[in-house]
Design a protein around this motif. Structure first.
Motif, PDB file in Angstrom:
ATOM      1  N   VAL A  61       0.801  -1.202  -0.154  1.00 22.45           N
ATOM      2  CA  VAL A  61      -0.045   0.024  -0.021  1.00 22.45           C
ATOM      3  C   VAL A  61       0.783   1.338   0.057  1.00 22.45           C
ATOM      4  N   ILE A  62       1.931   1.193  -0.603  1.00 21.50           N
ATOM      5  CA  ILE A  62       2.894   2.366  -0.706  1.00 21.50           C
ATOM      6  C   ILE A  62       2.186   3.465  -1.423  1.00 21.50           C
ATOM      7  N   LYS A  63       1.146   3.169  -2.375  1.00 21.87           N
ATOM      8  CA  LYS A  63       0.372   4.073  -3.056  1.00 21.87           C
ATOM      9  C   LYS A  63      -1.084   4.083  -2.422  1.00 21.87           C
ATOM     10  N   GLU A  64      -1.305   4.886  -1.449  1.00 18.17           N
ATOM     11  CA  GLU A  64      -2.609   4.584  -0.803  1.00 18.17           C
ATOM     12  C   GLU A  64      -3.801   4.922  -1.596  1.00 18.17           C
ATOM     13  N   GLY A  65      -4.816   3.956  -1.483  1.00 22.38           N
ATOM     14  CA  GLY A  65      -5.876   3.959  -2.561  1.00 22.38           C
ATOM     15  C   GLY A  65      -5.708   3.008  -3.748  1.00 22.38           C
ATOM     16  N   ASN A  66      -4.518   2.539  -3.915  1.00 19.95           N
ATOM     17  CA  ASN A  66      -4.108   1.702  -5.043  1.00 19.95           C
ATOM     18  C   ASN A  66      -3.401   0.514  -4.569  1.00 19.95           C
ATOM     19  N   PRO A  67      -3.940  -0.342  -3.972  1.00 13.18           N
ATOM     20  CA  PRO A  67      -2.983  -1.547  -3.381  1.00 13.18           C
ATOM     21  C   PRO A  67      -2.607  -2.450  -4.308  1.00 13.18           C
ATOM     22  N   VAL A  68      -1.274  -3.014  -4.125  1.00 10.41           N
ATOM     23  CA  VAL A  68      -1.038  -4.153  -5.133  1.00 10.41           C
ATOM     24  C   VAL A  68      -0.667  -5.331  -4.544  1.00 10.41           C
ATOM     25  N   PHE A  69      -1.493  -6.367  -4.998  1.00  2.61           N
ATOM     26  CA  PHE A  69      -1.484  -7.709  -4.471  1.00  2.61           C
ATOM     27  C   PHE A  69      -0.378  -8.689  -5.327  1.00  2.61           C
ATOM     28  N   ARG A  70       0.286  -9.488  -4.389  1.00  4.20           N
ATOM     29  CA  ARG A  70       0.978 -10.301  -4.886  1.00  4.20           C
ATOM     30  C   ARG A  70       0.864 -11.685  -4.189  1.00  4.20           C
ATOM     31  N   CYS A  71       0.957 -12.853  -5.154  1.00  2.00           N
ATOM     32  CA  CYS A  71       0.794 -14.093  -4.282  1.00  2.00           C
ATOM     33  C   CYS A  71       1.144 -15.128  -5.476  1.00  2.00           C
ATOM     34  N   THR A  72       1.973 -16.333  -4.729  1.00  8.48           N
ATOM     35  CA  THR A  72       2.561 -17.395  -5.716  1.00  8.48           C
ATOM     36  C   THR A  72       1.538 -18.356  -5.922  1.00  8.48           C
ATOM     37  N   CYS A  73       0.136 -18.263  -5.442  1.00 11.05           N
ATOM     38  CA  CYS A  73      -0.951 -19.120  -5.939  1.00 11.05           C
ATOM     39  C   CYS A  73      -1.189 -19.085  -7.293  1.00 11.05           C
ATOM     40  N   PRO A  74      -1.992 -20.057  -7.959  1.00 13.33           N
ATOM     41  CA  PRO A  74      -2.380 -20.111  -9.335  1.00 13.33           C
ATOM     42  C   PRO A  74      -3.723 -19.382  -9.633  1.00 13.33           C
ATOM     43  N   SER A  75      -4.213 -18.765  -8.518  1.00 17.87           N
ATOM     44  CA  SER A  75      -5.580 -18.220  -8.477  1.00 17.87           C
ATOM     45  C   SER A  75      -5.514 -16.845  -9.418  1.00 17.87           C
ATOM     46  N   ARG A  76      -6.534 -16.942 -10.321  1.00 21.66           N
ATOM     47  CA  ARG A  76      -6.701 -15.637 -11.468  1.00 21.66           C
ATOM     48  C   ARG A  76      -7.620 -14.528 -10.728  1.00 21.66           C
ATOM     49  N   GLN A  77      -7.907 -14.661  -9.455  1.00 22.90           N
ATOM     50  CA  GLN A  77      -8.774 -13.715  -8.937  1.00 22.90           C
ATOM     51  C   GLN A  77      -7.493 -12.783  -7.834  1.00 22.90           C
ATOM     52  N   PHE A  78      -7.949 -11.426  -7.900  1.00 24.06           N
ATOM     53  CA  PHE A  78      -7.208 -10.583  -7.449  1.00 24.06           C
ATOM     54  C   PHE A  78      -8.111  -9.358  -6.683  1.00 24.06           C
ATOM     55  N   PRO A  79      -7.991  -9.307  -5.486  1.00 20.19           N
ATOM     56  CA  PRO A  79      -6.981  -9.890  -4.761  1.00 20.19           C
ATOM     57  C   PRO A  79      -7.586 -11.445  -4.343  1.00 20.19           C
ATOM     58  N   CYS A  80      -6.602 -12.501  -4.208  1.00 20.04           N
ATOM     59  CA  CYS A  80      -6.781 -13.898  -4.074  1.00 20.04           C
ATOM     60  C   CYS A  80      -7.175 -14.043  -2.543  1.00 20.04           C
ATOM     61  N   LYS A  81      -7.730 -15.030  -1.899  1.00 20.27           N
ATOM     62  CA  LYS A  81      -8.176 -15.456  -0.965  1.00 20.27           C
ATOM     63  C   LYS A  81      -7.049 -15.373   0.177  1.00 20.27           C
ATOM     64  N   HIS A  82      -6.045 -15.635  -0.268  1.00 22.37           N
ATOM     65  CA  HIS A  82      -4.631 -15.514   0.584  1.00 22.37           C
ATOM     66  C   HIS A  82      -4.362 -14.058   0.842  1.00 22.37           C
ATOM     67  N   ASN A  83      -4.478 -13.254  -0.255  1.00 19.19           N
ATOM     68  CA  ASN A  83      -4.251 -11.654   0.209  1.00 19.19           C
ATOM     69  C   ASN A  83      -5.121 -11.382   1.022  1.00 19.19           C
ATOM     70  N   LEU A  84      -6.362 -11.599   0.695  1.00 22.15           N
ATOM     71  CA  LEU A  84      -7.634 -11.251   1.731  1.00 22.15           C
ATOM     72  C   LEU A  84      -7.271 -11.654   2.988  1.00 22.15           C
ATOM     73  N   GLY A  85      -7.007 -12.921   3.327  1.00 19.85           N
ATOM     74  CA  GLY A  85      -6.739 -13.435   4.492  1.00 19.85           C
ATOM     75  C   GLY A  85      -5.697 -12.869   5.222  1.00 19.85           C
ATOM     76  N   LEU A  86      -4.613 -12.334   4.397  1.00 18.27           N
ATOM     77  CA  LEU A  86      -3.539 -11.672   5.171  1.00 18.27           C
ATOM     78  C   LEU A  86      -4.136 -10.265   5.522  1.00 18.27           C
TER      79      LEU A  86
END
Length: 478
Positions: A61-86
């Motif tokens: 969230v270095i740019k407020e209001g425009n978060p960047v999500f990264r995950c090594t899972c194969p999901s095509r959803q952004f944010p994935c459930k792992h990002n959300l869980g985090l």
């Protein structure tokens, strides 16, 4: 990370299932490692998955209001459930250890910063950006195909009307629907949807007596739509230099999907705008084959009522974020404004949030119309145009809500009455909720309403969507 609240995380999720899956990961203690950077601009960690190695996930969230999500899972959803869980782990108070930013993320940040610097250098000039010139050959082919598709649509409507609406049986409607589907090859998806809506109306389970008035109304839209589209496209075919119509909704009726880059070129963007959502609904549109999430917003600077609309095709719905009610003030860094009239559609991507305060409510209340006579005249003039919005939304200041023998009515300061009703377009009843309002909300308040012309009674009716008092918004449709 102070702005990272559970409500904000909910708004980032694609749908309710993603929210549940993300929270379930926290409940199951699926994060053996939770970390955050010293400056608080990133959280990262590991999440147990189905494989041997845990997934590496992070939220930047270095740019407020425009978060960047990264995950090594194969999901095509952004944010994935792992990002959300985090993020849910963070908002629920889990312990995050201070740790250095992983090198791979630091490298990606550096690359992103270099890209932004190049973009700034490219646009750092006083001269306006050159407008894109259309490819005349491609434009000619597209418009020629569109005109051919319109001719097919005209013949289909003529065939349906000539044979008699009362004689349309299941077989005839099936054939008509198949012909309408073929219009997908002619770059006129808006016209195709309008035609399919007309056909699906007769394929519904409604009694024919109830179908006929609505079908006549739709024909009064289809006929001028095809006529004006043909005239407009023919003019563009003769003059390829002719600019696209960026004033009326005709292009959108035909099916043009406006891009933000186009709206920028046409000077249809505004910067640093505060919006507050007053009402919200989600519904399905079988004619388009899409779910639609629709929000009704007050512009806190101008008082104008805008609409946000997100389309989620049935087949790809799980990959597109499902919008929801927003209760905070949204500060849009850039607001793209689509062509339109009273309730222009808007879109924003990068935004920050804050809690609404008394001044925000006051700004909305000051923008409300005090004279029902003036509003009714404005609405009637608007809906007379076949291609104008048939369900305009307006803020009204009322002196009293009163119950008559047949319905509830709003009464303005001059004593003018406006009947309230549940309009068919919304498919949701709200007028019955008026009985639950406290007495202070029945007098001298502001109401957001949606209008509709009742063909059966030949009168204008309004359905209440929300009530705005001096310190709160009471949503009847949310």
């Amino acid at each position: 990370m102070n702005h990272l609240t559970e409500t904000y995380v909910d708004s980032l999720a694609l749908n309710s299932s993603a929210i549940k899956n993300g929270k379930d990961l926290v409940k199951k203690n699926s994060f053996p490692l939770l970390c955050q950077s010293e400056d608080g601009t990133i959280i990262f960690g590991e999440c147990k998955g189905s494989g041997k190695d845990p997934y590496q996930c992070s939220v930047d969230v270095i740019k407020e209001g425009n978060p960047v999500f990264r995950c090594t899972c194969p999901s095509r959803q952004f944010p994935c459930k792992h990002n959300l869980g985090l993020m849910y782990a963070f908002t629920s108070g889990k312990t995050f250890t201070i740790a250095p930013i992983p090198q791979d993320i630091a490298d990606k940040r550096e690359k992103a910063e270099k890209r932004e610097e190049k973009q700034k250098e490219a646009t750092a000039t006083d001269a306006p950006a050159p407008k894109r010139k259309p490819n005349k050959s491609s434009l000619f082919k597209k418009i020629t195909a569109q005109l051919e598709g319109i001719s097919i649509a005209e013949k289909l409507i003529l065939q349906l009307v000539t044979s008699g609406l009362g004689s349309l049986d299941k077989k005839a409607l099936q054939t008509a629907d198949e012909q309408a589907k073929q219009l997908g090859n002619y770059f006129i998806p808006g016209i195709q949807s309008a035609l399919r809506e007309f056909i699906l109306l007769f394929r519904s389970e409604l009694e024919r007596e109830k179908v006929y008035p609505v079908s006549i109304e739709q024909l009064t839209i289809l006929h001028p739509l095809l006529k004006k589209s043909k005239e407009y496209l023919s003019s563009r075919l003769e003059n390829p230099e002719m600019t696209i119509d960026a004033v009326t909704t005709l292009e959108e009726w035909i099916g043009h999907a406006w891009q933000i880059a186009e709206l920028r070129e046409l000077s249809r963007v505004r910067n640093d705008i505060d919006l507050l959502q007053l009402s919200f609904r989600s519904y399905s549109d079988p004619a388009r084959g899409e779910f639609i999430d629709e929000g009704y917003w007050a512009d806190l600077q101008t008082g104008q009522i805008h609409i946000t609309r997100t389309y989620r095709p049935f087949r790809a719905a799980k990959y597109i974020r499902e919008e929801d009610s927003v209760f905070q003030v949204v500060h849009a860094k850039e607001l793209a404004v689509y062509p339109g009239e009273l309730n222009t559609r808007v879109r924003f991507e990068e935004a920050t949030y804050r809690e609404a305060g008394p001044q925000d409510f006051q700004n909305i209340r000051q923008a409300a119309s005090k004279s029902f006579t003036d509003v009714i005249k404005q609405v009637k003039n608007l809906i007379k145009n076949p291609l104008s919005d048939k369900h305009p939304i307006v803020l009204l200041r009322y002196a009293e809500i009163k119950k008559t023998a047949t319905c509830y009515v709003l009464i303005d300061e001059q004593g003018k009455q406006l009947p309230l009703a549940n309009i068919p377009y919304l498919h949701e009843a709200t007028t019955s909720l008026i009985t639950m309002l406290a007495k202070p909300h029945l007098e001298n308040q502001v109401m957001l309403v949606m209008f509709e012309h009742n063909w059966a009674n030949n009168r204008l009716e309004a359905q209440p969507l929300s009530i705005i008092s001096a310190n709160e918004i009471i949503r009847l449709l949310y």
